[in-house]
Each structure stands twice: as structure tokens, then as C-alpha cells.
Design a protein around this motif. Structure first.
Motif, PDB file in Angstrom:
ATOM      1  N   ARG A 101     130.080  13.872  -3.519  1.00 41.70           N
ATOM      2  CA  ARG A 101     131.224  14.404  -2.766  1.00 41.70           C
ATOM      3  C   ARG A 101     131.247  13.842  -1.349  1.00 41.70           C
ATOM      4  O   ARG A 101     132.315  13.510  -0.822  1.00 41.70           O
ATOM      5  N   ARG A 102     130.092  13.755  -0.706  1.00 37.67           N
ATOM      6  CA  ARG A 102     130.044  13.230   0.658  1.00 37.67           C
ATOM      7  C   ARG A 102     130.561  11.794   0.738  1.00 37.67           C
ATOM      8  O   ARG A 102     131.108  11.374   1.749  1.00 37.67           O
ATOM      9  N   GLU A 103     130.363  11.041  -0.335  1.00 44.00           N
ATOM     10  CA  GLU A 103     130.728   9.622  -0.330  1.00 44.00           C
ATOM     11  C   GLU A 103     132.070   9.365  -1.006  1.00 44.00           C
ATOM     12  O   GLU A 103     132.393   8.248  -1.392  1.00 44.00           O
ATOM     13  N   ASN A 104     132.885  10.435  -1.182  1.00 44.75           N
ATOM     14  CA  ASN A 104     134.218  10.343  -1.772  1.00 44.75           C
ATOM     15  C   ASN A 104     134.160   9.871  -3.229  1.00 44.75           C
ATOM     16  O   ASN A 104     135.031   9.148  -3.707  1.00 44.75           O
ATOM     17  N   ARG A 105     133.118  10.303  -3.945  1.00 41.71           N
ATOM     18  CA  ARG A 105     132.981   9.960  -5.360  1.00 41.71           C
ATOM     19  C   ARG A 105     132.779  11.241  -6.186  1.00 41.71           C
ATOM     20  O   ARG A 105     132.124  11.239  -7.230  1.00 41.71           O
ATOM     21  N   GLY A 106     133.369  12.323  -5.711  1.00 39.37           N
ATOM     22  CA  GLY A 106     133.122  13.611  -6.332  1.00 39.37           C
ATOM     23  C   GLY A 106     133.689  13.770  -7.726  1.00 39.37           C
ATOM     24  O   GLY A 106     133.363  14.733  -8.419  1.00 39.37           O
ATOM     25  N   TYR A 107     134.533  12.835  -8.167  1.00 39.51           N
ATOM     26  CA  TYR A 107     135.104  12.927  -9.507  1.00 39.51           C
ATOM     27  C   TYR A 107     134.058  12.661 -10.595  1.00 39.51           C
ATOM     28  O   TYR A 107     134.229  13.060 -11.745  1.00 39.51           O
ATOM     29  N   GLN A 108     132.969  11.975 -10.258  1.00 39.39           N
ATOM     30  CA  GLN A 108     131.984  11.586 -11.273  1.00 39.39           C
ATOM     31  C   GLN A 108     131.059  12.746 -11.601  1.00 39.39           C
ATOM     32  O   GLN A 108     130.594  13.455 -10.706  1.00 39.39           O
ATOM     33  N   THR A 109     130.778  12.937 -12.885  1.00 38.84           N
ATOM     34  CA  THR A 109     129.841  13.967 -13.317  1.00 38.84           C
ATOM     35  C   THR A 109     128.762  13.337 -14.196  1.00 38.84           C
ATOM     36  O   THR A 109     128.935  12.235 -14.730  1.00 38.84           O
ATOM     37  N   ARG A 110     127.657  14.046 -14.341  1.00 40.81           N
ATOM     38  CA  ARG A 110     126.598  13.561 -15.227  1.00 40.81           C
ATOM     39  C   ARG A 110     127.118  13.430 -16.661  1.00 40.81           C
ATOM     40  O   ARG A 110     126.764  12.502 -17.394  1.00 40.81           O
ATOM     41  N   GLU A 111     128.007  14.332 -17.049  1.00 43.07           N
ATOM     42  CA  GLU A 111     128.560  14.309 -18.408  1.00 43.07           C
ATOM     43  C   GLU A 111     129.425  13.078 -18.638  1.00 43.07           C
ATOM     44  O   GLU A 111     129.367  12.453 -19.708  1.00 43.07           O
ATOM     45  N   SER A 112     130.228  12.699 -17.619  1.00 43.37           N
ATOM     46  CA  SER A 112     131.078  11.512 -17.781  1.00 43.37           C
ATOM     47  C   SER A 112     130.231  10.246 -17.874  1.00 43.37           C
ATOM     48  O   SER A 112     130.567   9.310 -18.606  1.00 43.37           O
ATOM     49  N   VAL A 113     129.118  10.207 -17.144  1.00 42.97           N
ATOM     50  CA  VAL A 113     128.218   9.053 -17.214  1.00 42.97           C
ATOM     51  C   VAL A 113     127.571   8.971 -18.593  1.00 42.97           C
ATOM     52  O   VAL A 113     127.523   7.896 -19.216  1.00 42.97           O
ATOM     53  N   ALA A 114     127.069  10.103 -19.094  1.00 46.32           N
ATOM     54  CA  ALA A 114     126.427  10.104 -20.412  1.00 46.32           C
ATOM     55  C   ALA A 114     127.416   9.684 -21.497  1.00 46.32           C
ATOM     56  O   ALA A 114     127.068   8.939 -22.428  1.00 46.32           O
ATOM     57  N   PHE A 117     134.832 -21.626 -22.536  1.00 45.36           N
ATOM     58  CA  PHE A 117     133.565 -20.966 -22.176  1.00 45.36           C
ATOM     59  C   PHE A 117     132.525 -21.206 -23.259  1.00 45.36           C
ATOM     60  O   PHE A 117     132.838 -21.245 -24.445  1.00 45.36           O
ATOM     61  N   ARG A 118     131.296 -21.355 -22.821  1.00 42.36           N
ATOM     62  CA  ARG A 118     130.185 -21.465 -23.763  1.00 42.36           C
ATOM     63  C   ARG A 118     129.950 -20.118 -24.443  1.00 42.36           C
ATOM     64  O   ARG A 118     130.204 -19.064 -23.860  1.00 42.36           O
ATOM     65  N   GLY A 119     129.411 -20.160 -25.641  1.00 42.01           N
ATOM     66  CA  GLY A 119     129.161 -18.922 -26.355  1.00 42.01           C
ATOM     67  C   GLY A 119     127.807 -18.311 -26.082  1.00 42.01           C
ATOM     68  O   GLY A 119     127.530 -17.186 -26.510  1.00 42.01           O
ATOM     69  N   ASP A 120     126.931 -19.042 -25.344  1.00 44.34           N
ATOM     70  CA  ASP A 120     125.573 -18.542 -25.116  1.00 44.34           C
ATOM     71  C   ASP A 120     125.334 -18.126 -23.668  1.00 44.34           C
ATOM     72  O   ASP A 120     124.205 -17.953 -23.241  1.00 44.34           O
ATOM     73  N   GLY A 121     126.415 -17.944 -22.914  1.00 38.78           N
ATOM     74  CA  GLY A 121     126.284 -17.531 -21.522  1.00 38.78           C
ATOM     75  C   GLY A 121     126.756 -16.103 -21.316  1.00 38.78           C
ATOM     76  O   GLY A 121     127.437 -15.505 -22.156  1.00 38.78           O
ATOM     77  N   GLU A 122     126.405 -15.556 -20.161  1.00 42.44           N
ATOM     78  CA  GLU A 122     126.767 -14.179 -19.831  1.00 42.44           C
ATOM     79  C   GLU A 122     128.270 -14.039 -19.640  1.00 42.44           C
ATOM     80  O   GLU A 122     128.917 -14.854 -18.980  1.00 42.44           O
ATOM     81  N   ARG A 123     128.825 -12.977 -20.218  1.00 47.62           N
ATOM     82  CA  ARG A 123     130.208 -12.565 -19.950  1.00 47.62           C
ATOM     83  C   ARG A 123     130.157 -11.073 -19.627  1.00 47.62           C
ATOM     84  O   ARG A 123     129.926 -10.239 -20.520  1.00 47.62           O
ATOM     85  N   THR A 124     130.347 -10.751 -18.368  1.00 41.54           N
ATOM     86  CA  THR A 124     130.193  -9.375 -17.887  1.00 41.54           C
ATOM     87  C   THR A 124     131.519  -8.816 -17.414  1.00 41.54           C
ATOM     88  O   THR A 124     132.320  -9.525 -16.778  1.00 41.54           O
ATOM     89  N   CYS A 125     131.742  -7.535 -17.661  1.00 39.04           N
ATOM     90  CA  CYS A 125     132.861  -6.814 -17.060  1.00 39.04           C
ATOM     91  C   CYS A 125     132.316  -5.525 -16.461  1.00 39.04           C
ATOM     92  O   CYS A 125     131.515  -4.825 -17.091  1.00 39.04           O
ATOM     93  N   GLU A 126     132.727  -5.211 -15.240  1.00 33.90           N
ATOM     94  CA  GLU A 126     132.337  -3.956 -14.610  1.00 33.90           C
ATOM     95  C   GLU A 126     133.239  -2.819 -15.095  1.00 33.90           C
ATOM     96  O   GLU A 126     134.458  -2.994 -15.214  1.00 33.90           O
ATOM     97  N   LEU A 127     132.638  -1.685 -15.373  1.00 36.55           N
ATOM     98  CA  LEU A 127     133.379  -0.499 -15.793  1.00 36.55           C
ATOM     99  C   LEU A 127     132.971   0.689 -14.934  1.00 36.55           C
ATOM    100  O   LEU A 127     131.814   0.790 -14.519  1.00 36.55           O
ATOM    101  N   ASN A 128     133.914   1.571 -14.678  1.00 31.92           N
ATOM    102  CA  ASN A 128     133.609   2.845 -14.042  1.00 31.92           C
ATOM    103  C   ASN A 128     133.392   3.882 -15.135  1.00 31.92           C
ATOM    104  O   ASN A 128     134.168   3.935 -16.096  1.00 31.92           O
ATOM    105  N   PRO A 129     132.342   4.708 -15.041  1.00 29.85           N
ATOM    106  CA  PRO A 129     132.092   5.686 -16.110  1.00 29.85           C
ATOM    107  C   PRO A 129     133.294   6.579 -16.400  1.00 29.85           C
ATOM    108  O   PRO A 129     133.511   6.977 -17.542  1.00 29.85           O
ATOM    109  N   PHE A 130     134.085   6.864 -15.377  1.00 29.60           N
ATOM    110  CA  PHE A 130     135.201   7.791 -15.544  1.00 29.60           C
ATOM    111  C   PHE A 130     136.337   7.165 -16.354  1.00 29.60           C
ATOM    112  O   PHE A 130     137.037   7.854 -17.093  1.00 29.60           O
ATOM    113  N   SER A 131     136.534   5.828 -16.199  1.00 26.79           N
ATOM    114  CA  SER A 131     137.676   5.181 -16.854  1.00 26.79           C
ATOM    115  C   SER A 131     137.289   4.276 -18.013  1.00 26.79           C
ATOM    116  O   SER A 131     138.152   3.609 -18.593  1.00 26.79           O
ATOM    117  N   ALA A 132     136.007   4.220 -18.375  1.00 29.42           N
ATOM    118  CA  ALA A 132     135.592   3.426 -19.533  1.00 29.42           C
ATOM    119  C   ALA A 132     136.164   4.045 -20.806  1.00 29.42           C
ATOM    120  O   ALA A 132     136.210   5.267 -20.961  1.00 29.42           O
TER     121      ALA A 132
END
Length: 557
Positions: free
Chosen positions: A193-206, A149-164
């Protein structure tokens, strides 16, 4: 008899009406591909294609960019709106088995890329942060031992706030990752909660945002959604303000892309109902969101976002720039090597393909788990044109010539000046300009015919078009489907209504044939003729009073 130009304009209008009111050119790209026959491939054939492409590319003065994508198809729980392939991780052994299969594939394909460096890397899902630090290090270690891999290109990983976690971020640092993307979607507990994502809180995101930004290594992107049930303009802007206060590097806002199941469960299977609801709840939210972002020091792209846009990007300045950025549908010809169920790959100018199967599918080089479309230079030209129109509303003739060595007019003489002038960015006009670069057969296949059967008591609204994967229909012939929008309301009497429903399905089957290859407009015309004959017969038999039932095309058909 209508002139050829008039018939062409009517066909263009029919296809455009199918994609209204958003006129999403990304969806158009997907549907164009659906009109061509796919082939099946085993892993040996795919590896050979990559090997030959790499050799040919090495001889070119200007190589195509090459990107890698790894799909982790597991989540803690499945969000209701999610349109990507993922499953809840109910047993840890599923993940370990999947990683073993993924690593076997990495070993198998590695020889095809000997001597070639990848410009970008993206690890997505699902939820890659469900991998333990040990599992993540093992997977990335295998990848970086076998691929360069080149050193000057994007390397991205997706994270969930709850499990980061700090430990996983340290592993990403070891392997030179420079960007993290995190889905937040909303701060409203009742919406989540309606979208089955009720585990996430503003505190976990921050907490998660603080973890990422605190390391000073990563560009941090956070995703939000417009269109979630129970959300609206005011509550969305409150979420955006709270998120901007946490100072992520970028915020990307996506309109919800409802799955077939999501539309069925919440909007009676009717995409137009969803889009009307979106406009009603959010109104001018795009302009207000851009203004809020600018107040916090972010640049907005586009400057005046609307619900029709594929996404909005708010970028904090100054922001470190990367030489190469991952984009699996980039306008220019690029190659993308992807692994994981449903992951899209592309060998520039040769093949666009994806991997079938599920997280349970064990790797076997002989299994034909790959399906794809042969592509060529003209396909790449057209992809460039459609992306230019989507992003800019106009095509750059100079960039086209620079990429393909010919003029736009020479390559597509039949289109006149379509898409060359940056007109008024009216979404319908831009979309019609894009359609003029498609072949007549593709246009005919993508058209939608809408008609209705009405009485004084109500109406049945029907649609006839090529079906998306998994899209339900009342009757199907090959890829062509007849769809009744919502539940059938009473028209005449129960027995007559039942007769009409049975006849509709049978008339469609006779008109479409077993393969369903005929253009939707033609099939709908035959169905309407037969339906009118049936109504006339019912009137003669005295089962329906004269003039009570009307079968007619709807606007745009």
C-alpha cells in the motif's frame, strides 16, 4: 607538490566515495556514458546503421548475438519505487494508438534485418499483460511475420500477477515464448500500500504462478525487492519463504534503485541516507535469504549475496537451459534492437542509443527521436572489463583475448595488474580496480566534491557533481550541480543565513561557468575559497563573530 600518483589516487578515491557504500558498477557504466556527447538521429539514419552492421556481421566468422526488445509503457497504476518509464493506462485508446505506432516502426525497420535471425526476444514494460489476447496476438504476429528468431533462444514476456490470464499465456505459447517474468516485490499488504501497489494480494500471486507453471511450457521468474518502505529483514524473509513454497523456476531479488523523486519525497534527496537506512533495516538479509533458498532446493548466485550486489538469483534445479539468454548489458559484444520510449539499443562496436518521446509520440521516420553515443572496439573492451569485475570480481585474461584477439595488458598497459587477480572481493577494491580502466577526463567528470559550512548550531552539507537526469539542485551550470543535502538548518541568524545561501549559488555559477564542463573537485575548491573570503568579510563587518563559521571539505573530497 603532490606526486602524479598521489593525485591519481585521490581522484580515484573521490569517484569511489561518490558510489559508496554500494560501489555499484552498473551505475558506473551509466555515468561513464553520461560524460560523452550524445548525437541525434532520425529513423532513416538508425535503419541505415543497422543495415550496414548486418551486412558486415554476415561476413564475420563469429557473429555478434542479436536481441530484440519491445517496451509496453503502461501500468494499471504506477508503483512509487519504479525507475522505468511507464504511465497509468487511464484511457484504452492510448494503448491502441501506441500499438499502431509500434507496429509501424516494426514495418519500417524490418528490411534492415532481412536474412538475419534474432537470438533472443524480450517484451517488457510497464505491464505487457495489459494487452488483451487479441492485441498481443496482433503485435506478435506482426513481429514474427517481419523478423526471424532462433528456436533455441530466450523469449520472455513480463506479466503482472493481477492481469495474467490463461488466454494471454496461450498466445505466448503460439509464438514460442519459453520464459515469463513476474514482479511480486513483497507479500506484505502494508508495504505494498505504501508503494501504491495495494491491489496485489498473496492470493492473486499464487493464482498467477499456478497458471504459468500449470502449462508446463514456461520458465517462471519472480522478482522481489529489498528496500521498500516499511519492510525489513524479518518481513522480507517471510515473503521469500512463502514465495519459494510456490516453487517458481527462479527468484530474482533486486535492491530498490530509488528515483530522484523517491529520494526527494522520502529521504531528503540524500542517497546516502537511503543506503544507511537499507543497511539498518536489512543487515545480513542476503546470507539468510541464500540459506532459505538452499533449504528449498535452489542454488544461489552469488553464494553470499549482499546489499551491494546488483541482484541475487535463486535458481531451482534441475532447470531447462536455453542456448541464448537475453542480457542487454552482456559482457561480450552483443547487439540489441529495441523499440519504445527510453528503451536502450546497441549496435555492437558502433552505437549505443535510446528512443526519446512518450507513449503519445507518433512514429515519423524524419523525426530525430533517437539519441546515442558512438562506440568502438575499445568501448566494448571496457564494457566487458566492468561487467567481469561486477560479476566475478576479476577479469578473465583468456576470455578477453578470445573475444578481442589481444591481451589485456596490450590493450590497457597503463592499468598494471588491476582487476586480474580475484583478490578478496572487497567491494571498494573491486570498484577501484574498475576505475583504473577509465580515462582521466572521465574520472575527473565523475568525481564528487563534498564540503560543509558549519557553526556550533549545525551544518550545511553540500555536494557538487554531474547531475543525473531530473536530479534537483540548488544551483546548476550545464550538467554540473550544487546540491544542499536536506533543509538548511539555522547557522547564525536568518539574515546571515539568507546571505550565505545566495552567495553559495552565485559562487558556484562563477566557478563552474555557463557550460559546467570543469571537474567538480576544481569547481568546489574555487567555491570554498570564495566562501571563506565571504566569511572573513562578514567577520570584519561584525556580522559574524570570529571563528563561528567554518567552510571545509568533507572526508573523501
Amino acid at each position: 607538490m603532490a606526486s602524479t600518483a598521489t593525485r591519481e589516487d585521490a581522484l580515484l578515491a573521490s569517484v569511489a566515495d561518490r558510489f559508496s557504500p554500494q560501489y555499484d558498477i552498473t551505475s558506473l557504466l551509466t555515468n561513464v556514458n553520461r560524460e560523452h556527447a550524445e548525437e541525434e538521429f532520425d529513423s532513416a539514419a538508425i535503419r541505415d546503421l543497422w543495415r550496414r552492421h548486418a551486412k558486415a556481421d554476415a561476413k564475420r566468422s563469429c557473429r555478434c548475438e542479436l536481441s530484440a526488445y519491445l517496451h509496453i509503457p503502461f501500468c494499471g497504476q504506477k508503483c512509487a519505487y519504479c525507475c522505468y518509464y511507464s504511465v497509468p493506462l487511464e484511457r484504452p485508446v492510448w494503448l491502441s494508438r501506441y500499438l499502431a505506432s509500434l507496429e509501424a516502426q516494426l514495418d519500417y525497420f524490418a528490411p534492415a534485418f532481412a536474412g538475419r535471425r534474432f537470438e533472443t526476444l524480450y517484451v517488457g514494460g510497464g505491464t505487457p499483460s495489459l494487452l488483451s489476447p487479441r492485441q498481443l496476438r496482433g503485435l506478435l504476429g506482426r513481429l514474427f511475420r517481419r523478423y526471424a528468431f532462433r528456436g533455441d533462444g530466450e523469449r520472455t514476456c513480463e506479466l503482472n500477477p493481477f492481469s495474467a490470464s490463461a488466454e494471454s499465456l496461450a498466445v505466448l505459447e503460439e509464438f514460442g515464448f519459453n520464459r515469463v517474468s513476474m514482479g511480486v516485490q513483497s507479500f506484505r499488504p502494508e508495504v505494498l500500500r505504501r508503494e501504491n501497489r495495494g491491489y496485489q494480494t498473496r492470493e492473486s500471486v499464487a493464482r498467477a504462478i499456478g497458471l504459468v507453471l500449470g502449462r508446463g511450457r514456461f520458465i517462471l521468474n519472480v522478482d522481489l525487492l529489498v528496500g521498500l518502505r516499511g519492510d525489513g529483514r524479518v518481513s522480507f524473509l517471510e515473503t521469500l519463504d512463502a514465495l519459494l513454497a510456490l516453487k517458481p523456476s527462479t527468484v530474482t531479488v533486486y535492491p530498490v534503485k530509488p528515483t530522484v523523486a523517491y529520494l526527494r519525497d522520502h529521504y531528503g534527496g540524500d542517497m546516502r541516507r537511503f543506503e544507511s537506512d537499507l543497511a539498518r533495516r536489512y543487515g545480513d538479509v542476503g546470507a539468510r535469504a541464500a540459506a532459505a533458498a538452499r533449504r528449498c532446493g535452489y542454488l544461489a548466485r552469488p553464494e553470499r549475496p549482499s546489499l551491494r550486489d546488483n541482484d541475487w538469483l535463486f535458481r531451482r534445479e534441475p532447470l531447462r537451459r536455453l542456448e541464448y539468454v537475453y542480457d542487454d548489458i552482456a559482457p561480450q559484444p552483443v547487439s540489441v534492437f529495441s523499440l519504445g520510449p527510453t528503451a536502450r539499443s546497441r549496435i555492437a562496436g558502433e552505437l549505443a542509443y535510446y528512443q526519446r518521446g512518450t507513449y503519445e509520440t507518433a512514429f515519423s521516420p524524419e523525426a530525430k527521436v533517437w539519441r546515442g553515443l558512438r562506440i568502438d572496439r575499445r568501448w566494448e573492451m571496457r564494457k566487458f572489463i566492468l561487467r567481469e569485475l561486477m560479476d566475478r570480481g576479476a577479469i578473465s585474461p583468456d576470455r578477453f583475448r578470445g573475444l578481442f584477439g589481444t591481451s589485456l595488458g596490450a590493450a590497457f598497459p597503463q592499468t598494471g595488474r588491476a582487476g586480474r587477480e580475484p583478490a578478496d572481493r572487497d567491494p571498494r577494491r573491486v570498484f577501484l580496480a574498475a576505475l583504473r580502466f577509465l580515462a582521466p577526463g572521465e574520472l575527473a567528470g565523475m568525481s564528487e566534491a563534498r564540503f560543509s559550512l558549519r557553526s556550533a548550531r549545525g551544518a550545511w552539507h553540500l555536494s557538487l557533481h554531474r547531475l543525473a537526469e531530473g536530479e534537483p539542485s540548488m544551483s546548476r551550470a550545464g550538467r554540473l550541480g550544487l546540491i544542499l543535502k536536506g533543509e538548511p538548518v539555522p547557522l547564525v541568524a536568518p539574515q546571515v543565513d539568507a546571505t550565505l545561501l545566495r552567495f553559495l549559488g552565485a559562487a558556484f555559477q562563477r566557478a563552474a561557468g555557463s557550460r559546467g564542463d570543469a571537474p567538480p573537485l576544481r569547481v568546489a575548491s574555487l567555491v570554498l575559497d570564495r566562501l571563506r573570503s565571504l566569511v572573513a568579510g562578514l567577520e570584519r563587518a561584525g556580522r559574524v563573530p570570529r571563528g563561528v563559521l567554518r567552510a571545509e571539505p568533507e572526508a573523501g573530497s
